[in-house]
Enzyme design. Structure first.
Site, short mmCIF file in Angstrom:
data_model
loop_
_atom_site.label_atom_id
_atom_site.label_comp_id
_atom_site.label_asym_id
_atom_site.label_seq_id
_atom_site.Cartn_x
_atom_site.Cartn_y
_atom_site.Cartn_z
N SER A 28 122.51 50.54 61.21
CA SER A 28 124.31 50.61 61.23
C SER A 28 124.79 49.07 61.06
O SER A 28 123.72 48.37 61.33
CB SER A 28 124.66 51.35 62.36
OG SER A 28 126.01 51.20 62.61
N TYR A 69 126.08 52.01 71.74
CA TYR A 69 125.79 52.38 70.38
C TYR A 69 125.05 51.05 69.59
O TYR A 69 123.94 51.07 69.01
CB TYR A 69 126.73 52.78 69.62
CG TYR A 69 126.61 53.24 68.10
CD1 TYR A 69 125.80 54.55 68.19
CD2 TYR A 69 126.94 52.65 67.09
CE1 TYR A 69 125.55 55.02 66.96
CE2 TYR A 69 126.64 52.97 65.75
CZ TYR A 69 125.96 54.26 65.62
OH TYR A 69 125.68 54.54 64.24
N LYS A 88 121.26 50.26 68.22
CA LYS A 88 121.04 50.19 66.51
C LYS A 88 120.48 48.67 66.38
O LYS A 88 119.51 48.53 65.33
CB LYS A 88 122.14 50.29 65.98
CG LYS A 88 122.67 51.63 65.74
CD LYS A 88 121.96 52.76 65.25
CE LYS A 88 122.34 54.12 65.18
NZ LYS A 88 121.08 55.22 64.67
N1 LIG Z 1 129.02 57.91 60.12
C1 LIG Z 1 128.98 56.90 60.01
O1 LIG Z 1 129.77 56.11 59.74
C2 LIG Z 1 127.59 56.00 60.27
C3 LIG Z 1 127.61 54.63 60.28
C4 LIG Z 1 126.45 53.95 60.60
C5 LIG Z 1 125.08 54.45 60.92
N2 LIG Z 1 125.00 55.92 61.02
C6 LIG Z 1 124.11 56.55 61.39
O2 LIG Z 1 123.64 57.48 60.73
C7 LIG Z 1 123.01 58.74 61.45
C8 LIG Z 1 123.70 59.85 60.94
O3 LIG Z 1 125.08 59.89 61.27
P1 LIG Z 1 126.12 60.83 61.05
O4 LIG Z 1 127.45 60.25 60.73
O5 LIG Z 1 125.48 61.80 59.85
O6 LIG Z 1 126.05 61.73 62.44
P2 LIG Z 1 126.74 63.28 62.72
O7 LIG Z 1 126.88 63.23 64.24
O8 LIG Z 1 127.90 63.55 61.76
O9 LIG Z 1 125.34 64.23 62.54
C9 LIG Z 1 124.37 64.01 63.08
C10 LIG Z 1 123.24 65.05 62.95
O10 LIG Z 1 122.08 64.89 63.96
C11 LIG Z 1 121.92 65.96 64.70
N3 LIG Z 1 121.17 65.52 66.04
C12 LIG Z 1 121.91 64.93 66.96
N4 LIG Z 1 121.22 64.86 68.05
C13 LIG Z 1 119.92 65.12 67.56
C14 LIG Z 1 118.82 65.26 68.27
N5 LIG Z 1 118.48 65.11 69.66
N6 LIG Z 1 117.81 65.88 67.63
C15 LIG Z 1 117.83 66.31 66.24
N7 LIG Z 1 119.17 66.15 65.67
C16 LIG Z 1 120.07 65.87 66.28
C17 LIG Z 1 123.40 66.64 64.75
O11 LIG Z 1 123.22 68.17 65.11
C18 LIG Z 1 123.84 66.49 63.20
O12 LIG Z 1 123.44 67.36 62.58
C19 LIG Z 1 122.83 58.43 62.88
O13 LIG Z 1 121.80 57.87 63.14
C20 LIG Z 1 124.13 57.24 62.91
O14 LIG Z 1 123.94 56.44 63.82
C21 LIG Z 1 126.53 56.66 60.81
#
Ligand SMILES: NC(=O)c1ccc[n+]([C@@H]2O[C@H](COP(=O)([O-])OP(=O)(O)OC[C@H]3O[C@@H](n4cnc5c(N)ncnc54)[C@H](O)[C@@H]3O)[C@@H](O)[C@H]2O)c1
Length: 259
Positions: free
Chosen positions: A142, A155, A159
């Site tokens: 991230s 968080y 990361k």
């Molecule tokens: N959305 C953003 O702006 C953003 C920015 C930087 C990094 N990220 C990273 O990208 C990744 C995905 O983020 P997102 O925004 O799609 O998140 P989200 O919360 O929208 O979706 C996450 C998915 O992971 C699943 N999940 C959660 N805990 C779990 C577990 N213990 N085992 C298996 N599955 C699990 C959830 O059910 C969901 O389907 C994450 O690692 C997040 O930290 C997201």
């Protein structure tokens, strides 16, 4: 079954960024293993993959549980014979003033974001080192893995740890022909960001969408991130074109954090 099609596992791929990544890899020609903790959302995602004619299986599991991580690789090998790419995508946010964080919350976030990546990398590497081909482990980092944000201390710490593990494991696993890299998204409009915005309302007295606006207004390319922006980078890292890249944690944020 032909062995020339590559196989990718994407954790947390029922919705959001993980789903966009899994969809893109399927379009790139991968056989895909969808994995998520939510059976309901996983069933929907699997149905959509079937409708689109993608070759896939769906395996429910919790990335923070070692047995579940071993199980997803076992199921992948049973169905498709190998694992070429393992995307440690699943992760959770935590948004709280630092002084209010309780031990339960620390365990929750560290278990999923760090233990999950450690177990995923171990199981993927154990399988990949038995194969002749180049293996790819690709982690969700991230902007918070490069910059430390107020209200996002846990968080950001997890990361930063993912970034560190990406470096160390790239060094240790190179001998097995395994590349380890990470993608570092910026601000994408997923359910995760809806929860982050709501937490700023709860803890800081923000108006709804105020945190979203503050985080997105300065993005150089002039818009928030879309899931496909992230999928584009992961598609590249998973491809043979990225075979000379390892140990990198690459920002895809439209111009927010400069490293
Ligand atoms: N959305 C953003 O702006 C953003 C920015 C930087 C990094 N990220 C990273 O990208 C990744 C995905 O983020 P997102 O925004 O799609 O998140 P989200 O919360 O929208 O979706 C996450 C998915 O992971 C699943 N999940 C959660 N805990 C779990 C577990 N213990 N085992 C298996 N599955 C699990 C959830 O059910 C969901 O389907 C994450 O690692 C997040 O930290 C997201």
């Amino acid at each position: 079954m032909s062995q020339d099609k590559k196989v990718a596992i994407v954790t947390g791929s029922a919705v959001s960024l993980g789903n966009a990544i899994a969809t893109r890899l399927a379009k790139d020609g991968f056989r895909v293993v969808l994995q998520d903790i939510s059976q309901e959302n996983l069933d929907k995602a699997k149905k959509e993959f079937d409708n689109q004619g993608f070759e896939s299986i769906a395996v429910v599991g919790d990335v923070s549980k070692r047995d579940d991580q071993f199980n997803v690789v076992k199921e992948a090998v049973k169905a498709f014979g190998k694992v070429d790419v393992f995307v440690n995508n699943a992760g959770v946010e935590s948004v709280e003033p630092f002084l209010e964080i309780e031990e339960k919350e620390i365990d929750r976030v560290f278990n999923i974001n760090i233990k999950g990546v450690i177990f995923g990398t171990q199981v993927a590497a154990e399988q990949m080192k038995t194969q002749d081909s180049v293996g790819k482990i690709i982690n969700a980092c991230s902007i918070a893995g490069h910059e430390s944000y107020e209200m996002l201390s846990l968080y950001s710490a997890t990361k930063h740890a993912v970034r560190s593990f990406t470096h160390s494991t790239a060094k240790e696993l190179a001998q097995y022909n395994i590349r380890v890299n990470a993608y570092c998204p910026g601000v994408a409009d997923t359910p995760m960001w809806e929860r982050i915005d709501a937490a700023f309302v709860e803890h800081k007295g923000y108006e709804p969408k105020q945190a979203w606006k503050e985080f997105t207004q300065g993005i150089l390319v002039g818009r928030p991130q879309e899931p496909n922006d992230v999928a584009n980078l992961v598609s590249f890292l998973a491809s043979d074109d990225a075979n000379y890249i390892t140990g990198q944690t690459i920002l895809t944020d439209g111009g927010m954090v400069f490293r």
